[in-house]
Design an enzyme around this catalytic site. Structure first.
Site, PDB file in Angstrom:
ATOM      1  N   ASP A  62       0.852  -1.202   0.000  1.00  0.00           N
ATOM      2  CA  ASP A  62       0.000   0.000   0.000  1.00  0.00           C
ATOM      3  C   ASP A  62       0.888   1.252   0.000  1.00  0.00           C
ATOM      4  O   ASP A  62       2.035   1.204   0.476  1.00  0.00           O
ATOM      5  CB  ASP A  62      -0.884  -0.025   1.253  1.00  0.00           C
ATOM      6  N   ARG A  89      -9.288  16.143   0.700  1.00  0.00           N
ATOM      7  CA  ARG A  89      -9.829  15.634   1.963  1.00  0.00           C
ATOM      8  C   ARG A  89     -11.305  16.030   2.104  1.00  0.00           C
ATOM      9  O   ARG A  89     -12.031  15.453   2.911  1.00  0.00           O
ATOM     10  CB  ARG A  89      -9.068  16.184   3.181  1.00  0.00           C
TER      11      ARG A  89
END
Length: 776
Positions: free
Chosen positions: A225, A614
């Site tokens: 990841d 975000r």
């Protein structure tokens, strides 16, 4: 069993169903990469791959726990437990426990944290008799860490004349000796530091082919990841382990590579296709998180980067509101805008506090935001750091200030009497404490009367104690005439605190400097605000009382419904409905220290991309025209990143300033009259009669007097404006909000107004200073 695949879209399903061979998943922000990794592991297990043969590497333990919990929900808890899943350091520490004897370490070796390493390095520097101001132990530790992450062992160091010469030029010719001694001492103690967990794994896999073969056979399927955040040492381990079967799946987003300062190498993901044969590339381009406006605005910024992988992030979500841009005069006003906006949205939409996040480039920016949120009674939580007033360097400065006001404050005295170091040791303090208890006096009083007390303290230490008392007493004299800002700045310099932070050149030391700077800025702002309050002096006791009352509200009650405050680096991987990105100014964001090369600037742009993505529903960008830096007001310029967003995605809450230079004149251009262009080239003969001076009108004088409050002492609205005030007039104040005049008294420069503000406060303001606006 396979019904979970129905939860994936077509783009997500393709890499999940890819069983054999290398693959790279380029995952845009909010595109569901964690789900793809999780379901790919579950699918491999469903297709008969043994859990013991799967290795999944993440960057946080939290991510590993969440992924394992999701997998357990699909394949069962007992099978999920057999997965090798965790951070690079935790997985490789586990391997090293099994194989440590091959490297001469015991299986139960100790792992040193950063403080353990720094203490050992400090001890070595002392034992070698080196100058600690030249060989600063934190800088030495940082350098050794960078050596290890770049696979520069002690032997490699001494075989590299360039490195040896570079340290000699930096007046640290014995750097290599310290490195060698440190490695030897760690080995003798049976200890590895954090960086050794990677370095020793590389050594193990390189020096012992049979061990490498064993783990290649074990880890037939490897998943990584956040591959864009791997450093060189991590890259080599993954490359070695995956080389035999090449069933490697890496997931990442080049647009979110923001950790170069930690050694992350973006070329690892950029060059992945060169490292393996027949790489299949999958792109997750549908964003499920954010509105169209946010996604497309972020795209319009990141496309300015030259170093990037090709992808087009899109979303099927609604258009949503445009990104709102707000300009403030100062950072204090910026904080008030953010707090006011959160307050209004929360009330209008009936939203919880945890739907809001405030992101900033540096920790020191939190001070103004915290102050504003507290005044609105909005609960918040600082992530990745303490509340501003709880940080060590801030508490150190405040302890000195408390001691000036109250020398009996023994907690403050114990905190600072030997900080910065004065050679007053723990034994001395213990003896002073015993004497203070015996005579029922404070420690400060005992030190004042050392000549009358029989204590086993040598002459040198006595002199240091007496010097400390004299210093505090001199601050008390200064406090009699100086306001809180002048005194605090004086104390920070004379105590040696500022020098202590300046000589520490590490990123942590720089952050502490910035935080003390912000404290001084806050004190200055407080003093200026006190000038307009009748009877207030802006003195140190007033400030300390204000801080004490403010920090009492900071206690963590365990309530999770709070506004999130954090740096953008910490926000990676998180999402919030409403996001405020503050301090959008040149030299702050992008940082002045990250604009020397194109690669540095592109990393700053990726950081802005992370911040913007975000937000789920609404993003706010705020910047100021000026900021206090070490007590001086510096003109600020809007960040280039605002200009890089296509205009159609922006809504300016305050009109943008024209031109690149943002200075706003303090006087009105009308006073100079119109220019007669026909006379520009005409010159009057010497000796001609000067024109008679005209007396300026009252209107012109009033305009001259209207100096901007953000650039000088706050002023009122002039005699004409204050004359319009009467009992019952509705007014607005920049600090206290809206209210109504309930009483007027005095005349001229001494005229005062008593105002009942809507927040319940009753304030008596001097009108010649008050920042009041009369509401219609």
């Amino acid at each position: 069993m396979e019904n979970y695949l129905a939860e994936l879209n077509e783009a997500q399903r393709a890499p999940v169903l890819h069983l054999e061979g290398p693959l790279m998943v380029i995952a845009g922000a909010g595109s569901g990469k964690t789900r793809v990794l999780t379901y790919r592991i579950a699918y491999l297990m469903h297709k008969g791959v043994d859990a013991f043969n799967i290795l999944a590497l993440t960057f946080t333990n939290k991510a590993a726990r969440e992924m394992k919990a999701r997998i357990a929900g699909i394949v069962g808890n007992s099978e999920a437990k057999n997965l090798w899943m965790g951070t690079f350091h935790s997985v490789f520490a586990r391997i090293l426990r099994f194989e440590a004897d091959k490297l001469g370490y015991p299986g139960n070796f100790t792992i040193y944290d950063t403080q353990d390493s720094q203490r050992l390095i400090n001890a070595i520097i002392k034992e070698m008799g080196l100058d600690k101001d030249v060989y600063k132990y934190k800088q030495v530790q940082n350098r050794i860490s960078s050596y290890k992450n770049s696979l520069i062992t002690v032997k490699a160091y001494f075989n590299n004349p360039d490195l040896v010469e570079a340290d000699a030029m930096a007046k640290r010719p014995r750097m290599g000796e310290i490195y060698a001694a440190y490695v030897e001492r760690c080995f003798k103690a049976g200890a590895m530091d954090f960086d050794d967990l990677l370095l020793k794994t590389n050594e193990l896999l390189t020096r012992f082919p049979e061990v490498l073969a064993k783990y290649q056979e074990r880890f037939r399927y490897i998943l990584v990841d956040e591959y864009q955040d791997t450093n060189h040492s991590q890259y080599l381990i993954v490359k070695a382990l995956s080389d035999k079967f090449q069933n490697i799946c890496v997931v990442g987003d080049d647009a979110q590579s923001i950790y170069a300062f930690r050694g992350a190498n973006i070329s690892n993901i950029m060059n992945f296709q060169r490292d393996y044969d027949g790489v299949e590339v999958y792109r997750l381009e549908q964003n499920y998180r954010s509105t169209k406006n946010i996604v497309e605005a972020a795209n319009s910024v990141i496309e300015k980067n030259q170093t990037r992988l090709e992808k087009v992030v899109w979303t099927a979500n609604e258009d949503g509101g445009k990104i709102k841009v707000h300009r403030s005069i100062t950072d204090a006003e910026e904080g008030r805008f953010v707090a006011g906006s959160i307050f209004e949205l929360r009330m209008q939409e009936q939203l919880p506090n945890n739907h809001f996040a405030v992101l900033y480039r540096t920790n020191s920016q939190s001070r103004a935001i915290e102050d504003a949120l507290r005044k609105r009674d909005i609960p918040y939580r600082i992530y990745g750091g303490l509340s501003f007033y709880q940080r060590k360097e801030i508490k150190d400065v405040l302890a000195y200030l408390r001691l000036v006001i109250n020398p009996q404050d023994e907690e403050a005295l114990n905190r600072v009497i030997n900080y910065p170091a004065r050679g007053i040791g723990q034994t001395t303090m213990e003896r002073l404490t015993v004497a203070a208890n015996h005579y029922k006096r404070s420690i400060f009083e005992v030190i004042q009367h050392l000549d009358r007390i029989d204590l086993k303290i040598n002459a040198g230490t006595r002199r240091k104690l007496e010097d400390f008392v004299t210093m505090i007493q001199s601050f008390q004299v200064t406090a009699q005439t100086a306001d809180a800002f002048v005194l605090a700045e004086h104390v920070a310099k004379k105590t040696g605190l500022l020098h202590e932070f300046k000589k520490d050149g590490t990123p942590e030391g720089i952050a502490r400097m910035e935080n003390v700077e912000e404290l001084l800025n806050g004190i200055r702002d407080f003093v200026e605000g006190q000038q307009e309050i009748d009877g207030a002096t802006g003195s140190l006791p007033e400030f300390l009382e204000d801080v004490a009352l403010a920090t009492d509200l900071d206690n963590d009650t365990g309530d999770d419904d709070r506004v999130a405050l954090m740096t953008i680096h910490l926000a990676k991987g998180l999402e919030f409905p409403y996001v405020y990105i503050v301090g959008m100014e040149e030299d702050l964001f992008p940082s002045a220290m990250s604009m020397n090369t194109r690669s540095e600037l592109e990393e700053e742009r990726r950081l802005f991309y992370v911040a913007l993505t975000r937000a789920e529903k609404q993003a706010f960008l705020t910047y100021t025209q000026s900021r206090y830096r070490w007590g001086k007001l510096i003109d600020a310029e809007p960040s280039r990143f605002i200009e890089e967003i296509e205009e159609k995605y922006l809504e300016y809450l305050t009109p943008p300033l024209d031109g690149s230079y943002r200075y706003k004149p303090m006087i009105d251009a009308d006073i100079f009259g119109d220019v007669d262009k026909s006379k520009l080239r005409q010159h009057k003969p010497v000796g001609s009669t000067p024109p008679s001076r005209q007396k300026p009108t009252e209107n012109q004088l009033r305009k001259l007097r209207k100096i901007k409050p953000e650039l000088s002492t706050p002023v009122g609205n002039g005699q004409a404006a204050t004359a319009a005030l009467e009992v019952g007039t509705r007014v607005s104040h920049t600090r206290f909000g809206r209210g109504v005049v309930v009483k007027l008294e005095g005349a001229g420069n001494d005229k005062k107004a008593e105002i009942k503000f809507d927040n319940g406060q009753l304030k008596k303001l001097l009108l010649r200073f008050a920042r009041l606006e009369i509401l219609e």
